[in-house]
Design an enzyme around this catalytic site. Structure first.
Site, short mmCIF file in Angstrom:
data_model
loop_
_atom_site.label_atom_id
_atom_site.label_comp_id
_atom_site.label_asym_id
_atom_site.label_seq_id
_atom_site.Cartn_x
_atom_site.Cartn_y
_atom_site.Cartn_z
N SER A 128 -10.65 -0.02 6.50
CA SER A 128 -10.01 0.04 5.19
C SER A 128 -9.34 -1.24 4.70
CB SER A 128 -8.97 1.16 5.18
OG SER A 128 -9.60 2.38 4.96
N SER A 139 -10.14 2.29 2.27
CA SER A 139 -9.17 2.99 1.46
C SER A 139 -8.17 2.07 0.76
CB SER A 139 -8.39 3.97 2.33
OG SER A 139 -7.60 3.27 3.28
N LYS A 144 0.85 -1.20 0.00
CA LYS A 144 0.00 0.00 0.00
C LYS A 144 0.88 1.25 0.00
CE LYS A 144 -4.05 2.01 2.38
NZ LYS A 144 -5.01 1.90 3.49
N1 GLN Z 1 -13.62 4.82 5.58
C1 GLN Z 1 -13.02 5.22 6.81
C2 GLN Z 1 -12.55 6.65 6.71
O1 GLN Z 1 -12.68 7.24 5.67
C3 GLN Z 1 -11.92 4.30 7.19
C4 GLN Z 1 -10.67 4.55 6.46
C5 GLN Z 1 -9.54 3.67 6.93
O2 GLN Z 1 -9.76 2.68 7.62
N2 GLN Z 1 -8.33 4.08 6.60
O3 GLN Z 1 -12.07 7.20 7.65
#
Ligand code: GLN
Length: 489
Positions: free
Chosen positions: A177, A153, A78
């Site tokens: 995410s 994400s 990532k």
């Molecule tokens: N969708 C969540 C956010 O936008 C979680 C994102 C994540 O876990 N990095 O904060």
């Protein structure tokens, strides 16, 4: 035999037995990426030369009997993990020219274990999002249906794994995410207990929540990859000293008979898509048929999880992201004086969602609002954690849906932040409580994968992975993305 469809453990075994070489596996994977990435956009950077060099070194270590745990296996990283000498952008314009002078602990551990870096995978900008649409490098398409999001994400990682552009990929999970994109692409994603993996060298979003984890095509691979990533790190004071176990080796030392499964009533409310409900019910039935017990439990503060998360995460983000000012590294837009240079750099360097979080975070941290929002949210967070602790007096694991729907259409929610945030309704509580959670494929709904979330007890990764493995065997789900039929060598 198709090399690119080999699972992580399967590939590691064949490599060790010299049935295949790391160089041929890497070449086949890079060919696959070259063929598919133009469409899917899973990778921000493809590391052709670095990967080939790492593969050659792997083959040498295998020849001399020094193979690591995942020696020669293609890994997607990532683009939030700092990789020494290799661009690390967090999919943000503000880091578009950043090449880290050091390596994150987790990526370093994977390379030490023999992993081969295919490239840096796309993500929502600074990991803020649930659809991979906030990325400066463009959205990622879901290989099951390219009109759909692969989740976020860690959408580049989920798409790369589902589309055979690597055997396993790292993700980070602050509020879902890893788990939600795994659910949307029919793969396995595990977020371990907070503290299992070092956060050193991971671009910080919300430090009290951020946790690295593994995304793979089956549970055994997730267990092996997580084992290679985990462990105490003196460079991260929040990393835990609990011993790392050989999770991939104890997966089958388990009988579902007598397992106590909790179903939180607050997660199965009216309005939940009946197809999603059925996927969880089917999973529960597989276990009860095998002798497990199921019990309705209550996690009474569940309704506060999304608002609590969306106060705490932006507050920490506002603080973490204050370092991007265009001075020492990252994008700079010169102004007439220092203040204007800061302002121009940040205005031009951050995207809309990131700006929204910085503004919300600074608001809730400012004097006069701090007690009402931030401190209150911290108190509710403690109540949410207590809910889980109470539940675990009666049950061993908790089953819930991973997400309220299967993969949604690209463009559907991006202009409505509340709708996007609500997509995280089943994953954020686990993060706030610091508990491990895994999403495993639980079948198809109208041709699209749906995930089952299994939530474990703190540092209960062994049991969590065993339950996930038992489910995988009973469910018989075969990872197959219809548009991703793997044909390469
Ligand atoms: N969708 C969540 C956010 O936008 C979680 C994102 C994540 O876990 N990095 O904060």
């Amino acid at each position: 035999m198709s090399l690119i469809t080999l699972g992580l453990k399967e590939a590691a075994t064949k490599l060790k037995n010299k049935e295949i070489s790391a160089v041929e596996l890497t070449k086949a994977t890079l060919d696959r990426i070259d063929e598919r990435n133009g469409t899917i956009n899973a990778y921000n950077v493809v590391c052709h030369d670095v990967a080939m060099k790492m593969a050659e070194e792997s083959d040498k270590r295998i020849a001399s009997g020094e193979a690591g745990l995942i020696e020669g296996v293609p890994i997607g990283m990532k683009d939030l993990f700092c990789t020494k000498g290799v661009s690390t952008t967090a999919s943000s314009k503000i880091l578009s020219n950043f090449v880290p002078p050091y390596e994150s602990t987790v990526s370093g551990k994977l390379w030490n274990a023999g992993g081969v870096m295919m490239g840096k995978t796309n993500l929502d900008e600074f990991a803020m999002g649930s659809s991979n649409e906030t990325s400066f490098t463009g959205k990622v398409l879901n290989p099951w249906d390219t009109t759909l999001t692969p989740g976020g994400s860690s959408g580049g990682s989920s798409a790369a794994v589902a589309d055979f552009m690597c055997a396993g990929a790292t993700g980070t999970d602050t509020g879902g995410s890893i788990r939600q994109p795994a659910s949307f692409t029919g793969i396995v994603g595990i977020k371990p207990t907070y503290g299992r993996c070092s956060r050193y060298g991971i671009v910080a979003f919300a430090s009290s929540l951020d946790q690295a984890g593994a995304m793979t095509r089956n549970v055994e691979d997730a267990a092996l990859m997580l084992r290679a990533m985990s462990g105490h790190d003196p460079l991260d004071s929040t990393s835990a000293s609990n011993p790392v176990e050989a999770w991939d080796e104890t997966l089958n030392d388990f009988d579902p008979k007598g397992l106590r499964i909790g179903l939180p009533k607050e997660y199965f409310i009216e309005g939940l898509d009946p197809n999603i409900r059925k996927a969880v019910d089917d999973a529960v039935k597989r276990f009860t048929d095998a002798g497990a017990e199921v019990k309705e439990i209550s996690l009474p503060h569940t309704k506060y999880a999304v608002p609590t998360y969306y106060i705490i995460a932006p507050a920490e983000a506002a603080s973490n992201l204050s370092r991007y000012d265009g001075m020492r590294f990252g994008y700079r837009a010169e102004g007439e004086n220092l203040a204007q240079t800061y302002s121009n750099s940040r205005s031009e360097g951050f995207g809309w969602e990131v700006k929204r979080r910085i503004m919300v975070g600074n608001y809730t941290l400012s004097s006069g609002y701090y007690d009402a929002y931030y401190i209150k949210a911290q108190k509710v967070r403690a109540l949410i954690a207590q809910d889980f602790a109470n539940a675990y007096k009666e049950v061993d694991v908790i089953f819930t849906p991973t997400a309220p729907s299967t993969a949604f259409k690209l463009g559907d929610k991006i202009s409505d932040p509340i709708q996007m945030y609500l997509n995280d309704v089943f994953t954020v509580a686990t993060s706030l409580a610091g508990l491990p959670g895994i999403s495993v494929p639980a079948g198809l709904v109208e041709g699209l994968p749906v995930g089952l979330q299994i939530i474990g007890q703190a540092f209960g990764e062994e049991k969590l992975l065993q339950v996930a493995q038992a489910h995988e065997k009973m469910c018989g789900f075969q990872m197959r993305a219809p548009n991703a039929t793997a044909t390469a060598a």
